[in-house]
Scaffold this motif. Sequence first.
Motif: not given
Length: 173
Positions: A68-76, A78-81
Motif C-alpha cells: 500500500x505504498x508504505x515502508x515499515x521501519x522498526x528499532x529503538x 518502535x514501529x513506524x512507516x
Amino acid sequence: GFAVTIPLRRIPRSAPFRVVADVAHDRLFAISSSGLVAEIDHAGHKPFVSYHRVDLNGRPFEAAWAGAGKIALWGEDGLGTIDTRTWKTRAIAAGVEKAIATPFGIAAWSTNPGDGLTVFRPDGTRRFQVLVDRYLGRAQAVGGYLYVDTANVRRFSINLRTGEVVGPLNQSG
C-alpha cells in the motif's frame, strides 16, 4: 544472473541504512538513518534514482516493504512507516523490537511480556493483538499464517486473516 551497480552518491556512508524492495513495481528504496531515501525505479532495467527527505533520527533500524505504498521501519523508537507517495513518516507503536511485513499487515512484537503480538494495517491502524502476557521470540510468516515461538520454546500458529491462534503446536524433529 547479472549484477547491476547503482551508485547512490548522496547516501552518507557513515549512517546506517537498509534496502527494501517493492517487487510489484520494480523499485528499490535505500533508506538512510540520516533521513535520505534513494528511490531506484526500474532497478533491473535502466535504473533511475531519485532522492527524498524523510524525518528519521539517525538511529539503527530494520525495514521492510509493507504494501500500500508504505515502508515499515522498526528499532529503538518502535514501529513506524514511510509513505512513498508523500514521503511523510508516521509513528505507529512504541516498544516494538521486531516486525515482519506480511500481505495481511505488519506483525510487530517485543520481548516484553504483556505486549503480545499486534498486527497493523499498512496505514497504522490495529487489526488485532494476540499472545498477550507471553515472552515472544522469533516468528516466521508462511502464506496466511504466522508461526511464533515463545521463550519457553512453544510454537503458536496465528491466522493472519482472522487473528485465530492455535497452539501450542506439537513440534517434532
